[in-house]
Design a protein around this motif. Structure first.
Motif, PDB file in Angstrom:
ATOM      1  N   SER A 126       0.820  -1.198   0.000  1.00  0.00           N
ATOM      2  CA  SER A 126       0.000   0.000   0.000  1.00  0.00           C
ATOM      3  C   SER A 126       0.856   1.250   0.000  1.00  0.00           C
ATOM      4  O   SER A 126       0.468   2.285   0.509  1.00  0.00           O
ATOM      5  N   SER A 127       2.034   1.165  -0.566  1.00  0.00           N
ATOM      6  CA  SER A 127       2.956   2.290  -0.549  1.00  0.00           C
ATOM      7  C   SER A 127       2.586   3.366  -1.546  1.00  0.00           C
ATOM      8  O   SER A 127       3.177   4.436  -1.548  1.00  0.00           O
ATOM      9  N   GLY A 128       1.614   3.104  -2.420  1.00  0.00           N
ATOM     10  CA  GLY A 128       1.257   4.064  -3.437  1.00  0.00           C
ATOM     11  C   GLY A 128       1.982   3.821  -4.741  1.00  0.00           C
ATOM     12  O   GLY A 128       1.634   4.387  -5.767  1.00  0.00           O
ATOM     13  N   LEU A 129       3.033   2.980  -4.750  1.00  0.00           N
ATOM     14  CA  LEU A 129       3.733   2.634  -5.969  1.00  0.00           C
ATOM     15  C   LEU A 129       2.964   1.556  -6.704  1.00  0.00           C
ATOM     16  O   LEU A 129       2.369   0.675  -6.083  1.00  0.00           O
ATOM     17  N   PRO A 130       2.965   1.585  -8.032  1.00  0.00           N
ATOM     18  CA  PRO A 130       2.268   0.529  -8.774  1.00  0.00           C
ATOM     19  C   PRO A 130       2.951  -0.806  -8.540  1.00  0.00           C
ATOM     20  O   PRO A 130       4.168  -0.863  -8.339  1.00  0.00           O
ATOM     21  N   PRO A 131       2.199  -1.916  -8.516  1.00  0.00           N
ATOM     22  CA  PRO A 131       2.808  -3.224  -8.296  1.00  0.00           C
ATOM     23  C   PRO A 131       3.765  -3.580  -9.427  1.00  0.00           C
ATOM     24  O   PRO A 131       3.609  -3.116 -10.561  1.00  0.00           O
ATOM     25  N   ILE A 132       4.775  -4.389  -9.094  1.00  0.00           N
ATOM     26  CA  ILE A 132       5.725  -4.835 -10.114  1.00  0.00           C
ATOM     27  C   ILE A 132       5.046  -5.845 -11.017  1.00  0.00           C
ATOM     28  O   ILE A 132       4.418  -6.801 -10.555  1.00  0.00           O
ATOM     29  N   ASP A 133       5.159  -5.620 -12.316  1.00  0.00           N
ATOM     30  CA  ASP A 133       4.521  -6.513 -13.279  1.00  0.00           C
ATOM     31  C   ASP A 133       5.209  -7.873 -13.266  1.00  0.00           C
ATOM     32  O   ASP A 133       6.438  -7.961 -13.254  1.00  0.00           O
ATOM     33  N   GLN A 134       4.395  -8.925 -13.268  1.00  0.00           N
ATOM     34  CA  GLN A 134       4.938 -10.271 -13.387  1.00  0.00           C
ATOM     35  C   GLN A 134       5.164 -10.581 -14.857  1.00  0.00           C
ATOM     36  O   GLN A 134       4.278 -10.397 -15.687  1.00  0.00           O
ATOM     37  N   LYS A 135       6.355 -11.058 -15.152  1.00  0.00           N
ATOM     38  CA  LYS A 135       6.732 -11.347 -16.525  1.00  0.00           C
ATOM     39  C   LYS A 135       6.469 -12.815 -16.842  1.00  0.00           C
ATOM     40  O   LYS A 135       6.300 -13.638 -15.939  1.00  0.00           O
ATOM     41  N   PRO A 136       6.446 -13.186 -18.120  1.00  0.00           N
ATOM     42  CA  PRO A 136       6.401 -14.614 -18.470  1.00  0.00           C
ATOM     43  C   PRO A 136       7.559 -15.345 -17.821  1.00  0.00           C
ATOM     44  O   PRO A 136       8.639 -14.762 -17.633  1.00  0.00           O
ATOM     45  N   ARG A 148      13.463   1.403  -7.776  1.00  0.00           N
ATOM     46  CA  ARG A 148      12.430   2.158  -7.064  1.00  0.00           C
ATOM     47  C   ARG A 148      12.871   2.638  -5.684  1.00  0.00           C
ATOM     48  O   ARG A 148      12.454   3.701  -5.241  1.00  0.00           O
ATOM     49  N   ASN A 149      13.671   1.841  -4.994  1.00  0.00           N
ATOM     50  CA  ASN A 149      13.890   2.071  -3.565  1.00  0.00           C
ATOM     51  C   ASN A 149      15.345   2.239  -3.161  1.00  0.00           C
ATOM     52  O   ASN A 149      15.669   2.173  -1.971  1.00  0.00           O
ATOM     53  N   SER A 150      16.248   2.439  -4.104  1.00  0.00           N
ATOM     54  CA  SER A 150      17.663   2.554  -3.746  1.00  0.00           C
ATOM     55  C   SER A 150      17.952   3.895  -3.074  1.00  0.00           C
ATOM     56  O   SER A 150      17.194   4.861  -3.179  1.00  0.00           O
ATOM     57  N   MET A 151      19.088   3.936  -2.385  1.00  0.00           N
ATOM     58  CA  MET A 151      19.573   5.164  -1.766  1.00  0.00           C
ATOM     59  C   MET A 151      20.925   5.561  -2.350  1.00  0.00           C
ATOM     60  O   MET A 151      21.700   6.276  -1.709  1.00  0.00           O
ATOM     61  N   LYS A 152      21.208   5.120  -3.569  1.00  0.00           N
ATOM     62  CA  LYS A 152      22.556   5.311  -4.096  1.00  0.00           C
ATOM     63  C   LYS A 152      22.869   6.769  -4.414  1.00  0.00           C
ATOM     64  O   LYS A 152      24.037   7.141  -4.478  1.00  0.00           O
ATOM     65  N   ALA A 194      18.442 -13.515   5.111  1.00  0.00           N
ATOM     66  CA  ALA A 194      19.272 -12.311   5.086  1.00  0.00           C
ATOM     67  C   ALA A 194      18.888 -11.391   3.940  1.00  0.00           C
ATOM     68  O   ALA A 194      18.922 -10.166   4.067  1.00  0.00           O
ATOM     69  N   ALA A 195      18.501 -11.977   2.813  1.00  0.00           N
ATOM     70  CA  ALA A 195      18.165 -11.181   1.629  1.00  0.00           C
ATOM     71  C   ALA A 195      16.783 -10.551   1.721  1.00  0.00           C
ATOM     72  O   ALA A 195      16.527  -9.542   1.055  1.00  0.00           O
ATOM     73  N   LYS A 196      15.879 -11.133   2.515  1.00  0.00           N
ATOM     74  CA  LYS A 196      14.494 -10.672   2.480  1.00  0.00           C
ATOM     75  C   LYS A 196      13.992 -10.075   3.785  1.00  0.00           C
ATOM     76  O   LYS A 196      12.799  -9.806   3.917  1.00  0.00           O
ATOM     77  N   THR A 197      14.872  -9.857   4.745  1.00  0.00           N
ATOM     78  CA  THR A 197      14.425  -9.269   6.014  1.00  0.00           C
ATOM     79  C   THR A 197      14.938  -7.840   6.174  1.00  0.00           C
ATOM     80  O   THR A 197      15.042  -7.326   7.279  1.00  0.00           O
ATOM     81  N   CYS A 198      15.242  -7.207   5.061  1.00  0.00           N
ATOM     82  CA  CYS A 198      15.774  -5.849   5.095  1.00  0.00           C
ATOM     83  C   CYS A 198      15.261  -5.076   3.887  1.00  0.00           C
ATOM     84  O   CYS A 198      14.940  -5.671   2.846  1.00  0.00           O
ATOM     85  N   ALA A 199      15.167  -3.763   4.010  1.00  0.00           N
ATOM     86  CA  ALA A 199      14.696  -2.921   2.919  1.00  0.00           C
ATOM     87  C   ALA A 199      15.734  -2.841   1.794  1.00  0.00           C
ATOM     88  O   ALA A 199      16.933  -3.009   2.016  1.00  0.00           O
ATOM     89  N   THR A 200      15.268  -2.522   0.595  1.00  0.00           N
ATOM     90  CA  THR A 200      16.118  -2.534  -0.596  1.00  0.00           C
ATOM     91  C   THR A 200      17.274  -1.558  -0.513  1.00  0.00           C
ATOM     92  O   THR A 200      18.386  -1.869  -0.943  1.00  0.00           O
ATOM     93  N   GLY A 201      17.050  -0.384   0.057  1.00  0.00           N
ATOM     94  CA  GLY A 201      18.071   0.656   0.066  1.00  0.00           C
ATOM     95  C   GLY A 201      19.355   0.278   0.764  1.00  0.00           C
ATOM     96  O   GLY A 201      20.429   0.800   0.440  1.00  0.00           O
ATOM     97  N   ASP A 252       9.898  -2.969   2.159  1.00  0.00           N
ATOM     98  CA  ASP A 252      10.166  -1.620   1.673  1.00  0.00           C
ATOM     99  C   ASP A 252       9.082  -0.650   2.126  1.00  0.00           C
ATOM    100  O   ASP A 252       9.371   0.491   2.521  1.00  0.00           O
ATOM    101  N   GLU A 253       7.822  -1.086   2.085  1.00  0.00           N
ATOM    102  CA  GLU A 253       6.717  -0.247   2.556  1.00  0.00           C
ATOM    103  C   GLU A 253       6.880   0.061   4.051  1.00  0.00           C
ATOM    104  O   GLU A 253       6.718   1.211   4.490  1.00  0.00           O
ATOM    105  N   ARG A 254       7.208  -0.951   4.820  1.00  0.00           N
ATOM    106  CA  ARG A 254       7.354  -0.793   6.265  1.00  0.00           C
ATOM    107  C   ARG A 254       8.491   0.183   6.590  1.00  0.00           C
ATOM    108  O   ARG A 254       8.383   1.030   7.488  1.00  0.00           O
TER     109      ARG A 254
END
Length: 513
Positions: free
Chosen positions: A28-38, A247-251, A394-401, A475-477
């Motif tokens: 519910s972050s207001g960003l459009p959902p990521i499209d699922q590809k084939p 979308r969510n980097s801090m670089k 480790a990869a999925k318990t932290c925000a993208t940035g 990322d939303e959290r």
């Protein structure tokens, strides 16, 4: 218990960085959902990002066979040398350096750029290691090989934060319900297959060389390690940055490390401790391969077994990892990584206690077959649980940035655990007596099995559940937390040359919409 934690928004409102359950839901972050590809379009970035860890398994395992060849070729000249004591472990030091450096660059520069650089380092220094030479002086050659191995470790280290993090983010473009398994199959499973091939290739080369021509055997075995990263390098040239990172980097902004540490510091500590225990214990578990192979290789006249025999049985032992990682991958989608990790730790510790308690009977040559089977079950359970899932957690318990740095630190602590285990467990063994005493092999297993219970408890009480949409929801959290502390989340994903003053007003505080 399942679902017993408070909702994430309630915890963030109170400023608590505690770990909530992450259920599958739309962000519910207001960003459009990521499209699922084939499927075929979505799966190849997952493969290209994660499969580089095959090189980790291959290069780390093949050096054991190289050590064996050196022992056959040079005898005490090699066995008594300083390089013989450090050539296997020096790659750990390089890996820790690589994990920390590339964890930072993957967040502050580029996921794909970091991957390409680490791949080039891996290719160049693996080739140099295979060609190690010093004016015909064996000791000089051993030292040169040791030096190249350190730099190989740096390349391997880059595969952890840059590759695994990109792999996790790329799974968001796959269909929900299968994302965990594909991450596992292209990360930990790749490491395990690397172990198997790293044992099998020396067997094939030794057979082709008729168990002679030692220089050809070890140089060829090391040199083949260049092939796979070279193929991956070509694939990675076509990679784009994962959508989550874009979308969510801090670089391009100043990272609020004080807020990051306050929010993720405790969770990072827990993940790092679990990884430390797992790698620390893995080296104790490996001591059983010694008595197994000793019983198989024993000869009445004291002569050395042919290299093909040594490498063949080494391949068989490494094959024990495969059922655990392959069967465990779909279980992580069913139970979730947290509970699958706990299941693996607990069951492995039980088998470890049993093996330690019955070692006197299992270690007899007459029942070596039973020992091998039980040992195989033991290794498989380790891969099914922590082997498959600690990297996923480790990869999925932290925000993208800050995911690259978070993952890199946790993985580095794990490697330090392995390094510490190498030096600590000989002292634990000595506490049990000499190598002829059963307690010499039992004590490390009692210690490690106890640590497995400790790690399972850490995961149960302090880690969140990880669902299929965890990355998006995390990322939303994190956005909500930053906003609550006055940090403008419009800076996330900011591109070079952009300013938040030029962005449309409707993007401001999107987490509150």
């Amino acid at each position: 218990m399942f679902g017993s934690e408070k909702p994430a928004d309630e915890q963030v409102a109170k400023g608590a960085p505690a770990s909530p359950v992450v259920d599958d839901a739309e962000a519910s972050s207001g960003l459009p959902p990521i499209d699922q590809k084939p499927f075929m379009e979505a799966i190849w970035p997952v493969l290209a990002c994660g499969a580089g860890l095959f090189s980790d398994g291959y290069i780390n395992n093949v050096i054991g066979s190289v050590n064996t060849v050196f022992t056959y070729q040079y005898g005490d000249l090699y066995s008594d040398s300083q390089p013989a004591k450090v050539v296997s472990a020096i790659a750990f030091a390089g890996t820790v350096v690589g994990q920390l450096i590339f964890g930072y660059t993957s967040d502050r520069w580029s996921r794909t750029g970091s991957l390409l650089v680490s791949t080039v380092i891996l290719i160049v220094f693996t080739a140099l290691a295979a060609g190690s030479y010093y004016h015909g002086d064996p000791i000089g050659m051993f030292n040169i090989l040791t030096a190249w191995r350190f730099f190989v470790g740096i390349g391997i280290g880059g595969e952890y934060p840059a590759g695994s993090v990109s792999c996790a983010e790329s799974t968001g473009e796959l269909k929900g319900g299968s994302r965990n398994r594909w991450f596992i199959l292209f990360t930990n499973s790749m490491i395990d297959w690397g172990f198997v091939i790293g044992a099998f290739v020396p067997y094939v080369v030794a057979a082709a060389a008729s168990n002679k021509y030692y220089g050809t055997i070890w140089r060829t075995s090391l040199g083949i390690g260049v092939v796979f990263p070279l193929i991956l390098f070509v694939l990675r040239l076509k990679l784009k940055e994962p959508e989550e990172f874009s979308r969510n980097s801090m670089k391009n902004v100043r990272t609020p490390y004080r807020l990051v540490l306050k929010f993720y510091g405790f969770r990072l500590l827990i993940v790092s401790l679990i990884w430390f225990v797992y790698d620390f214990s893995t080296y104790a578990f490996g001591i059983y391969s010694g008595p197994i192979l000793a019983n198989i290789y024993s000869s009445s006249d004291g002569s050395l077994a042919p290299l093909t025999t040594v490498f063949g049985w080494n391949t068989v032992i490494n094959l024990f990892y495969i059922p655990g990682t392959m069967l465990g991958a779909p279980i992580s989608d069913r139970l979730g990584p947290r509970y699958t990790l706990i299941l693996g730790f607990v069951t492995q510790s039980i088998v470890g206690f049993i093996m330690a308690g019955t070692y006197v009977h299992l270690s007899k040559p007459s029942v070596i077959g039973a020992f091998v089977v039980v040992y195989g079950i033991f290794l498989s359970l380790g891969e099914l649980g922590p082997g498959n899932n600690i990297g996923l957690l480790a990869a999925k318990t932290c925000a993208t940035g800050v995911r690259g740095q978070y993952y890199g630190i946790a993985a580095a602590v794990g490697k330090i655990g392995a390094f510490v285990g190498v030096y600590v467990f000989p002292y634990i063994q000595k506490a049990g007596g000499t190598s002829s005493d059963a307690a010499y092999y039992q004590y490390p297993f009692f210690v490690s099995s106890s640590l497995c219970i400790f790690a399972a408890a850490l995961a149960f009480f302090f880690l969140p559940n990880v669902g299929q949409d965890t990355i998006t929801l995390e990322d939303e959290r994190f956005r909500e937390y930053l906003t609550a502390h006055g940090w403008d989340v419009r800076q996330l994903g900011l591109k070079v040359g952009e300013s938040i003053d030029t962005l449309p007003r409707e993007t401001e505080d999107v987490s509150k919409q």
